[in-house]
Scaffold this active site. Structure first.
Site, short mmCIF file in Angstrom:
data_model
loop_
_atom_site.label_atom_id
_atom_site.label_comp_id
_atom_site.label_asym_id
_atom_site.label_seq_id
_atom_site.Cartn_x
_atom_site.Cartn_y
_atom_site.Cartn_z
N LYS A 178 38.38 39.68 42.03
CA LYS A 178 37.09 40.21 42.76
C LYS A 178 35.89 39.92 42.08
CE LYS A 178 40.35 42.73 45.81
NZ LYS A 178 40.27 43.77 46.68
N GLU A 221 48.79 40.80 52.99
CA GLU A 221 48.01 41.91 52.62
C GLU A 221 47.48 42.51 53.67
OE1 GLU A 221 46.29 40.83 48.32
OE2 GLU A 221 44.72 40.14 50.00
N SER A 243 47.44 47.55 47.01
CA SER A 243 47.73 48.74 45.99
C SER A 243 48.64 48.34 45.30
CB SER A 243 47.56 49.89 46.88
OG SER A 243 46.21 50.20 47.29
N GLY A 282 42.96 48.39 48.04
CA GLY A 282 42.15 49.04 47.40
C GLY A 282 42.00 50.34 47.77
N ASN A 285 43.60 39.11 41.28
CA ASN A 285 42.56 38.89 41.91
C ASN A 285 41.52 39.80 41.53
OD1 ASN A 285 40.49 38.57 43.80
ND2 ASN A 285 41.52 39.48 45.45
N HIS A 300 41.18 35.64 52.17
CA HIS A 300 41.45 37.08 51.86
C HIS A 300 40.69 38.15 52.74
CE1 HIS A 300 40.85 40.68 49.64
NE2 HIS A 300 41.77 40.40 48.93
N GLU A 311 38.69 40.37 52.61
CA GLU A 311 37.17 40.65 52.47
C GLU A 311 36.27 39.52 53.01
OE1 GLU A 311 37.90 42.00 48.33
OE2 GLU A 311 39.12 43.47 49.20
#
Ligand code: PGA
Length: 246
Positions: free
Chosen positions: A14, A163, A209, A169, A12, A94, A96
């Site tokens: 991003k 996730e 991560s 991250g 991914n 996701h 985010e």
């Protein structure tokens, strides 16, 4: 026993990677030999370029799509157009998108339906925040995200990505035990409450991560069928190592 299930290393990217980096990456991975599916989700604006540069064994996907094929949705990306560009999959839900753009269960359900209608494979993301984990609400949160987002969807073309938000991250990875427990719960929940493909056949990926150094241990758990990887998927050497170690 995961012998029947497909395994994946999905990058991914991003809002990262310029055209130079993409060209270099796709050239370096052109002769990747792997037993896992090698999928990459670049920025939507780069899907077309990636389709032209990629080799056959790499599949390209989008990081998000709209809930309709066309209409007055300024700034959105149509799943139909994503499919027309040759993409194979789309990531939906996701964290985010959920947190920064307030995408809720109902919208994610509609996006999933539209993406499937356009014959895109959906990588559906779920996961709890640190606060929710500390309040012992992991299973409650996962159950609600699964039930509301995928309720009556009857498709073989859905992959789940677990996730935990606190691991994305941050450099903090869920332990194989924490991830494994969540994956086991998700598989059981799909089996009892959803109409997706047989839960034993549904691939459930871990994200947060993931790195070449921890992928092997994570994937040694019977319920973890691969990784959805952000930071460690940007450089070709690291992406190749993820495949080798998985
Ligand atoms: P990360 O991102 O690997 O950089 O933690 C994972 C993701 O957001 O999918």
């Amino acid at each position: 026993m995961k012998t029947n299930r497909e395994t994946y290393i999905i990058g991914n990217w991003k809002m990262n990677q310029d055209l130079g980096a993409i060209t270099h990456f796709l050239d370096e991975v052109s002769d990747l030999k792997t037993e896992h599916h090698a999928w990459i989700a670049p920025q939507a604006l780069h899907i077309d370029k990636c389709m032209k540069l990629k080799s056959e064994h790499i599949q390209i996907g989008a990081q998000n799509c709209a809930h309709e094929d066309s209409g007055a949705f300024t700034g959105e990306n149509s799943p139909k157009t994503i499919k027309e560009l040759g993409a194979h999959f789309v990531i939906i839900g996701h964290s985010e998108r959920r947190s920064l753009y307030s995408e809720g269960d109902e919208l994610l359900y509609k996006k999933t339906l539209k993406a499937l209608e356009n014959e895109l494979v959906v990588v559906f993301c779920i996961g709890e925040t640190l606060e929710q984990r500390e309040a012992n609400k992991v299973e409650e949160v996962l159950a609600s995200q699964l039930l509301n987002g995928l309720r009556d969807i009857d498709s073989k073309n859905v992959i789940i990505a677990y996730e935990p938000v606190w691991a994305i991250g941050t450099g903090v990875t869920a332990s194989p035990e924490q991830a494994g427990d969540a994956h086991k719960f998700i598989r059981g929940f799909i089996d009892k409450n959803l109409k997706l493909e047989d839960a034993q056949e549904t691939s459930i990926l871990y994200g947060g991560s993931v790195k070449p150094e921890n992928i092997e241990e994570l994937m040694s758990h019977e319920d973890i069928d691969g990784g959805l990887v952000g930071g460690a998927s940007l450089k070709p050497d690291s992406y190749i190592m993820l495949h080798k170690n998985a």
